[in-house]
Design a protein around this motif. Structure first.
Motif, PDB file in Angstrom:
ATOM      1  N   ILE A  97      10.121  29.011  86.159  1.00  0.00           N
ATOM      2  CA  ILE A  97      10.141  27.697  86.817  1.00  0.00           C
ATOM      3  C   ILE A  97      10.087  26.587  85.759  1.00  0.00           C
ATOM      4  CG2 ILE A  97       9.001  26.156  88.465  1.00  0.00           C
ATOM      5  CD1 ILE A  97       7.883  28.597  89.905  1.00  0.00           C
ATOM      6  N   VAL A  98       9.205  26.774  84.758  1.00  0.00           N
ATOM      7  CA  VAL A  98       9.102  25.774  83.691  1.00  0.00           C
ATOM      8  C   VAL A  98      10.454  25.631  82.976  1.00  0.00           C
ATOM      9  CG1 VAL A  98       8.037  25.239  81.463  1.00  0.00           C
ATOM     10  CG2 VAL A  98       6.625  26.086  83.355  1.00  0.00           C
ATOM     11  N   THR A  99      11.098  26.764  82.688  1.00  0.00           N
ATOM     12  CA  THR A  99      12.404  26.723  82.008  1.00  0.00           C
ATOM     13  C   THR A  99      13.431  25.963  82.842  1.00  0.00           C
ATOM     14  OG1 THR A  99      11.925  28.885  81.031  1.00  0.00           O
ATOM     15  CG2 THR A  99      14.214  28.139  80.945  1.00  0.00           C
ATOM     16  N   MET A 100      13.385  26.185  84.160  1.00  0.00           N
ATOM     17  CA  MET A 100      14.316  25.483  85.029  1.00  0.00           C
ATOM     18  C   MET A 100      14.146  23.970  84.912  1.00  0.00           C
ATOM     19  SD  MET A 100      15.035  26.904  88.817  1.00  0.00           S
ATOM     20  CE  MET A 100      15.768  28.502  88.623  1.00  0.00           C
ATOM     21  N   PHE A 101      12.890  23.537  84.783  1.00  0.00           N
ATOM     22  CA  PHE A 101      12.662  22.090  84.643  1.00  0.00           C
ATOM     23  C   PHE A 101      13.039  21.591  83.258  1.00  0.00           C
ATOM     24  CE2 PHE A 101      10.202  22.503  88.547  1.00  0.00           C
ATOM     25  CZ  PHE A 101      10.619  21.365  89.199  1.00  0.00           C
ATOM     26  N   THR A 102      12.680  22.324  82.213  1.00  0.00           N
ATOM     27  CA  THR A 102      12.993  21.836  80.864  1.00  0.00           C
ATOM     28  C   THR A 102      14.509  21.844  80.621  1.00  0.00           C
ATOM     29  OG1 THR A 102      12.573  24.033  79.967  1.00  0.00           O
ATOM     30  CG2 THR A 102      10.782  22.463  79.829  1.00  0.00           C
ATOM     31  N   GLU A 103      15.196  22.822  81.188  1.00  0.00           N
ATOM     32  CA  GLU A 103      16.654  22.880  80.999  1.00  0.00           C
ATOM     33  C   GLU A 103      17.398  22.045  82.048  1.00  0.00           C
ATOM     34  OE1 GLU A 103      18.508  25.152  78.812  1.00  0.00           O
ATOM     35  OE2 GLU A 103      16.685  25.761  77.774  1.00  0.00           O
ATOM     36  N   ASN A 104      16.662  21.562  83.027  1.00  0.00           N
ATOM     37  CA  ASN A 104      17.243  20.764  84.112  1.00  0.00           C
ATOM     38  C   ASN A 104      18.406  21.477  84.813  1.00  0.00           C
ATOM     39  OD1 ASN A 104      17.399  18.536  85.795  1.00  0.00           O
ATOM     40  ND2 ASN A 104      18.806  17.420  84.443  1.00  0.00           N
ATOM     41  N   VAL A 105      18.156  22.717  85.240  1.00  0.00           N
ATOM     42  CA  VAL A 105      19.165  23.503  85.950  1.00  0.00           C
ATOM     43  C   VAL A 105      18.576  24.055  87.254  1.00  0.00           C
ATOM     44  CG1 VAL A 105      20.408  24.190  83.855  1.00  0.00           C
ATOM     45  CG2 VAL A 105      18.507  25.610  84.691  1.00  0.00           C
ATOM     46  N   GLY A 106      19.443  24.482  88.135  1.00  0.00           N
ATOM     47  CA  GLY A 106      18.998  25.010  89.415  1.00  0.00           C
ATOM     48  C   GLY A 106      19.057  26.524  89.496  1.00  0.00           C
ATOM     49  N   SER A 107      19.534  27.151  88.411  1.00  0.00           N
ATOM     50  CA  SER A 107      19.587  28.610  88.386  1.00  0.00           C
ATOM     51  C   SER A 107      19.535  29.091  86.941  1.00  0.00           C
ATOM     52  CB  SER A 107      20.886  29.111  89.025  1.00  0.00           C
ATOM     53  OG  SER A 107      21.985  28.679  88.255  1.00  0.00           O
ATOM     54  N   LEU A 108      19.056  30.301  86.760  1.00  0.00           N
ATOM     55  CA  LEU A 108      18.950  30.886  85.421  1.00  0.00           C
ATOM     56  C   LEU A 108      19.589  32.263  85.421  1.00  0.00           C
ATOM     57  CD1 LEU A 108      15.164  30.081  84.821  1.00  0.00           C
ATOM     58  CD2 LEU A 108      17.069  29.019  83.584  1.00  0.00           C
ATOM     59  N   ALA A 109      20.294  32.575  84.327  1.00  0.00           N
ATOM     60  CA  ALA A 109      20.824  33.923  84.146  1.00  0.00           C
ATOM     61  C   ALA A 109      19.737  34.735  83.443  1.00  0.00           C
ATOM     62  CB  ALA A 109      22.088  33.886  83.300  1.00  0.00           C
ATOM     63  N   VAL A 110      19.519  35.955  83.923  1.00  0.00           N
ATOM     64  CA  VAL A 110      18.565  36.844  83.263  1.00  0.00           C
ATOM     65  C   VAL A 110      19.400  37.807  82.423  1.00  0.00           C
ATOM     66  CG1 VAL A 110      16.662  38.472  83.568  1.00  0.00           C
ATOM     67  CG2 VAL A 110      17.033  36.645  85.257  1.00  0.00           C
ATOM     68  N   VAL A 111      19.196  37.773  81.095  1.00  0.00           N
ATOM     69  CA  VAL A 111      20.073  38.535  80.197  1.00  0.00           C
ATOM     70  C   VAL A 111      19.299  39.491  79.298  1.00  0.00           C
ATOM     71  CG1 VAL A 111      21.812  36.701  80.155  1.00  0.00           C
ATOM     72  CG2 VAL A 111      20.035  36.766  78.394  1.00  0.00           C
ATOM     73  N   GLY A 112      20.035  40.512  78.823  1.00  0.00           N
ATOM     74  CA  GLY A 112      19.485  41.451  77.846  1.00  0.00           C
ATOM     75  C   GLY A 112      20.164  41.255  76.500  1.00  0.00           C
ATOM     76  N   GLU A 113      20.326  42.349  75.768  1.00  0.00           N
ATOM     77  CA  GLU A 113      20.999  42.308  74.468  1.00  0.00           C
ATOM     78  C   GLU A 113      22.407  41.719  74.590  1.00  0.00           C
ATOM     79  OE1 GLU A 113      20.015  43.185  71.300  1.00  0.00           O
ATOM     80  OE2 GLU A 113      18.059  43.177  72.300  1.00  0.00           O
ATOM     81  N   GLY A 114      22.787  40.900  73.612  1.00  0.00           N
ATOM     82  CA  GLY A 114      24.148  40.363  73.593  1.00  0.00           C
ATOM     83  C   GLY A 114      24.459  39.507  74.794  1.00  0.00           C
ATOM     84  N   GLN A 115      23.437  38.823  75.336  1.00  0.00           N
ATOM     85  CA  GLN A 115      23.616  37.951  76.508  1.00  0.00           C
ATOM     86  C   GLN A 115      24.202  38.707  77.701  1.00  0.00           C
ATOM     87  OE1 GLN A 115      22.933  34.347  76.876  1.00  0.00           O
ATOM     88  NE2 GLN A 115      21.636  34.970  75.184  1.00  0.00           N
ATOM     89  N   ALA A 116      23.994  40.046  77.734  1.00  0.00           N
ATOM     90  CA  ALA A 116      24.530  40.832  78.843  1.00  0.00           C
ATOM     91  C   ALA A 116      23.778  40.495  80.134  1.00  0.00           C
ATOM     92  CB  ALA A 116      24.411  42.319  78.546  1.00  0.00           C
ATOM     93  N   LEU A 117      24.542  40.178  81.172  1.00  0.00           N
ATOM     94  CA  LEU A 117      23.966  39.751  82.450  1.00  0.00           C
ATOM     95  C   LEU A 117      23.226  40.891  83.150  1.00  0.00           C
ATOM     96  CD1 LEU A 117      23.785  37.439  84.548  1.00  0.00           C
ATOM     97  CD2 LEU A 117      25.908  38.302  85.542  1.00  0.00           C
ATOM     98  N   LYS A 118      21.952  40.647  83.479  1.00  0.00           N
ATOM     99  CA  LYS A 118      21.174  41.643  84.226  1.00  0.00           C
ATOM    100  C   LYS A 118      20.840  41.151  85.631  1.00  0.00           C
ATOM    101  CE  LYS A 118      18.958  44.378  80.783  1.00  0.00           C
ATOM    102  NZ  LYS A 118      17.670  44.955  80.344  1.00  0.00           N
ATOM    103  N   GLY A 119      20.657  39.839  85.748  1.00  0.00           N
ATOM    104  CA  GLY A 119      20.309  39.297  87.055  1.00  0.00           C
ATOM    105  C   GLY A 119      20.438  37.794  87.090  1.00  0.00           C
ATOM    106  N   MET A 120      20.227  37.228  88.277  1.00  0.00           N
ATOM    107  CA  MET A 120      20.259  35.774  88.443  1.00  0.00           C
ATOM    108  C   MET A 120      19.021  35.375  89.229  1.00  0.00           C
ATOM    109  SD  MET A 120      22.951  34.263  87.101  1.00  0.00           S
ATOM    110  CE  MET A 120      23.074  32.705  87.974  1.00  0.00           C
TER     111      MET A 120
END
Lengths: 213, 213
Positions: A97-120
């Motif tokens: 939640i804090v990251t969402m406010f500091t980055e001023n976005v409404g969604s976050l990508a959850v990533v692993g190695e190499g920015q590989a998408l794991k979740g949203m």
């Protein structure tokens, strides 16, 4: 033109009994005139129907084409996407939640190695967690995120129109923009390279609407 | 056409030294080619610039007009708005979050007598509250809502284009659609009659983009 089921019905009615007023069409469909207004506006704007004041609607046999719309089709996600904001799956819901406010976005990508998408994770997911008995500081986002392969994605090459359709059809605010790659185990993964949101669509809409002046 | 400051600069550069490549324009502005791409796409689509492959950009003296855009201008908020979801100011933040889920909306209007608008509350506001030490069950939404007169509003008669511009300029997801009235004390109030959101804009965009087929 791609018509909704209701729009198809309206066209059928007008074809069979024109001229016909909006009220009469509404009565035939057992709907209110107000409910029908967006459909009638779109059908008239598309040149499928013609509206004559105090007479009613007519079906237009020869519909004007809109060659400029082809240009709209050529707009690609890659040219209008926003920077991606991503987190790791072991961080707490609180930190997300804090990251969402500091980055001023409404969604976050959850990533692993190499920015590989794991979740949203979306504001909606986080609000739901806040509502529960969950300890926001202790529980990791991986517990509440939407996981691959249940994530609707887009790519730099996709037309913005198709991406916008994904957003409205699936009732989501944001799509991760990805590039496919094969990992060391030979499995297909998706690197997150941006995000495409309803805000991007609204901005494009405003730009296009300003073209005429 | 309404150009952004950067777009004005690009047009000026191309006017003075065409043909010129995207890379050269970017170098003059001390920006990357990627940053410029959306502007170049829009300017080309608008017919202000012409792009010739392997040559570069030219300024077009006689710009084609887009009369169909006038139709886009005629689309009104009233025809595309969503139903309003509203709450009273004394309900708890917790109940506001629950209402947001049951009504499946991203924002709520806070209203008094006669649906008079008093404030607005967004997912973002609620998340911020969830982050704090606030007791969600005890604190009323009136404590955290955005209050009149600090609310950006729209009306049934406003062109959707102008409403979309409000959404992007003010970085908000939703506008209350209101009708002004005079209360018993002779003061101007606003009755909430709907909401207009980025989702509505995305849906209109998809409909318009489908007109050509």
């Amino acid at each position: 033109m791609e018509l909704s089921e209701r729009q198809e019905k309206i066209v059928e009615i007008v074809k069979n009994s024109s001229p016909i007023t909006g009220e009469q069409i509404a009565a035939k469909l057992d709907l209110t005139r107000a409910t029908l207004r967006p459909d009638l506006t779109i059908l008239t704007m598309a040149g499928v129907l013609e509206a004559r004041p105090r007479v009613g609607y007519f079906y237009k046999e020869s519909q004007k084409k809109y060659p400029h719309m082809e240009k709209l089709r050529r707009l690609r996600v890659g040219d209008f996407k926003s920077l991606s904001a991503s987190i790791r799956e072991n961080i707490s819901i609180y930190d997300a939640i804090v990251t969402m406010f500091t980055e001023n976005v409404g969604s976050l990508a959850v990533v692993g190695e190499g920015q590989a998408l794991k979740g949203m994770i979306s504001r909606k997911d986080l609000l739901k967690a806040a509502l529960g008995q969950t300890d926001l500081q202790q529980v990791p986002v991986s517990v509440i995120m939407t996981r691959m392969p249940n994530i609707i994605m887009t790519t730099d090459d996709e037309p913005v129109l198709d991406a916008a359709r994904k957003l409205t059809t699936h009732q989501i605010d944001s799509l991760p923009v990805v590039e496919a790659f094969i990992d060391e185990k030979g499995e297909e993964r998706y690197e997150v390279v941006g995000r495409f949101t309803k805000t991007n669509v609204a901005k494009i809409f405003v730009q296009i609407g300003s073209l005429e002046d």
